[in-house]
Motif scaffolding. Structure first.
Motif, PDB file in Angstrom:
ATOM      1  N   ASN A  38       0.854  -1.193   0.000  1.00  0.00           N
ATOM      2  CA  ASN A  38       0.000   0.000   0.000  1.00  0.00           C
ATOM      3  C   ASN A  38       0.883   1.233   0.000  1.00  0.00           C
ATOM      4  N   SER A  60      -2.029  -1.093  -3.640  1.00  0.00           N
ATOM      5  CA  SER A  60      -3.199  -0.234  -3.452  1.00  0.00           C
ATOM      6  C   SER A  60      -2.717   1.176  -3.155  1.00  0.00           C
ATOM      7  N   GLU A 111     -10.634  -3.063  -0.028  1.00  0.00           N
ATOM      8  CA  GLU A 111      -9.418  -3.654  -0.619  1.00  0.00           C
ATOM      9  C   GLU A 111      -9.003  -4.948   0.069  1.00  0.00           C
TER      10      GLU A 111
END
Length: 393
Positions: free
Chosen positions: A178, A200, A390
């Motif tokens: 992330n 992400s 997510e």
């Protein structure tokens, strides 16, 4: 109720605010705080606590009666939040200190085994070190639902031409990453050695922990108010040389606060326009400095993301910053701050002077920032929803 583990080394501002929002939105959180050594000052980014322990000892925090942690007292009382502290030796990839790696890995494996035993629905590891990367690998190898958050993906974000070795390791191990900004995501995808990269983009919002800190006396200020403020660790890429050139045409005090060193600092110390506080800042000092300033300046040459905006906006203060990715995505020009061209000392001078001479603009910026602050819970809730979509669906 979904149960989440957050394991972080550093980055307390964004991490604890994320934890707070997860708790407010009905999740159970265990926070594993990793430190390199005992911090006898008891001050970490946006929170304080005193806890001394042996290397590798996982110690549960029993009291939350500390600034920056009081927001978690009720959640802890309801057994929705727990916090653990561990001193971890750094894992090294070169040099003589590699001889300690087996010890470091042994303690990391102990931590991993405890985490696995608790059957978390999601685990978020946050950190830039090999220690946190090793923890992520161990969890990933045991098939845990994990993401590793990186605040920087490049070895040098000023150059932006090479990924950090820890980032490359995570990519090669196929651990989901992330990042907190579109700029970091762009660098990640452009420089990645692997196709089919798993990542992400989930940002962060205001660093709410600073709001628990009241004013303290800072001797170096000598009662000065309404000053121009630059704060943070001093590095050449943060453009203090540009600020020094701009200062030649300013008649307001400029406070430079933070540890580190840049070449222009020696000139600033000799110049009575500047008040230099060249040391590591505690949380109460950061809050006091921002609360009593007129405007914060960030004349950076480069930055992919920053916590400056998320901190300063907690105190309804505008920011004058350069057009680097970290600020063009977090500052609305002429509405919550003023953006200037990189390296342009004349634009910087004019922007600073404008905040003093154009009261209507200054008041408008402060008012708009206050509205953002009033929406902080909603902004963080949207971020929680992004994590849920997510990683927790």
């Amino acid at each position: 109720m979904k149960k989440i583990a957050i394991i972080a080394e550093g980055f307390g501002g964004s991490t604890t605010s994320l934890i707070e929002s997860f708790l407010k939105n009905g999740y159970q959180i265990d926070f594993y705080h990793i430190a390199r050594r005992n911090n006898y000052s008891g001050s970490y980014e946006t929170f304080d606590y005193t806890c001394t322990s042996r290397v590798g000892e996982l110690k549960r925090i029993e009291s939350f009666d500390f600034k920056g942690l009081r927001r978690f007292k009720d959640f802890a009382h309801k057994e929705l939040f727990s916090m653990y502290h561990m001193i971890a030796l750094s894992i090294k990839t070169k040099g003589i200190k590699q001889i300690f790696n087996p010890i470091s890995k042994f303690f990391c494996k102990k931590l991993v085994n405890q985490i696995i035993s608790k059957n978390y629905d999601f685990i978020n590891v946050i950190g830039q070190s090999w220690t946190t990367a090793y923890i992520s690998k161990q969890l990933h190898d045991r098939r845990m639902n994990i993401a590793h958050s990186l605040h920087e993906v490049c070895s040098n974000h000023l150059e932006g031409n090479k990924l950090d070795p820890v980032c490359v390791f995570l990519i090669n191990e196929k651990i989901k990453i992330n990042v907190f900004s579109e700029k970091s995501a762009c660098d990640l995808t452009k420089l990645s050695p692997q196709k089919g990269l798993q990542y992400s983009i989930i940002p962060f919002s205001l660093f709410t922990g600073y709001l628990e800190y009241k004013d303290i006396v800072i001797p170096e200020l000598f009662g000065v108010e309404d000053y121009i403020l630059f704060y943070g660790f001093l590095k050449e890429y943060k453009g203090l040389d540009v600020l020094y050139k701009a200062s030649q045409h300013l008649n307001k005090k400029i406070v430079i606060a933070g540890g580190g060193y840049v070449h222009v600092l020696d000139d600033m110390k000799k110049d009575n326009r500047f008040i230099v506080i060249n040391r590591w800042l505690q949380n109460a000092e950061i809050s006091t400095l921002i609360r009593h300033c007129h405007v914060v300046v960030c004349p950076y040459y480069s930055s992919s993301q920053t916590g400056i905006t998320q901190t300063v906006f907690c105190f309804n203060k505008p920011i004058i910053a350069t057009r680097v990715p970290a600020f063009i995505t977090s500052i609305d020009n002429q509405k919550t701050g003023i953006l200037v061209d990189i390296g342009d000392d004349k634009q910087l001078t004019n922007a600073i002077n404008q905040t003093f001479t154009d009261k209507s603009l200054y008041d408008l910026m402060c008012k708009n920032i206050k509205k953002i602050k009033e929406r902080k819970d909603d902004l963080w809730k949207k971020i929680v929803i992004m994590y849920v979509n997510e990683y927790l669906k």
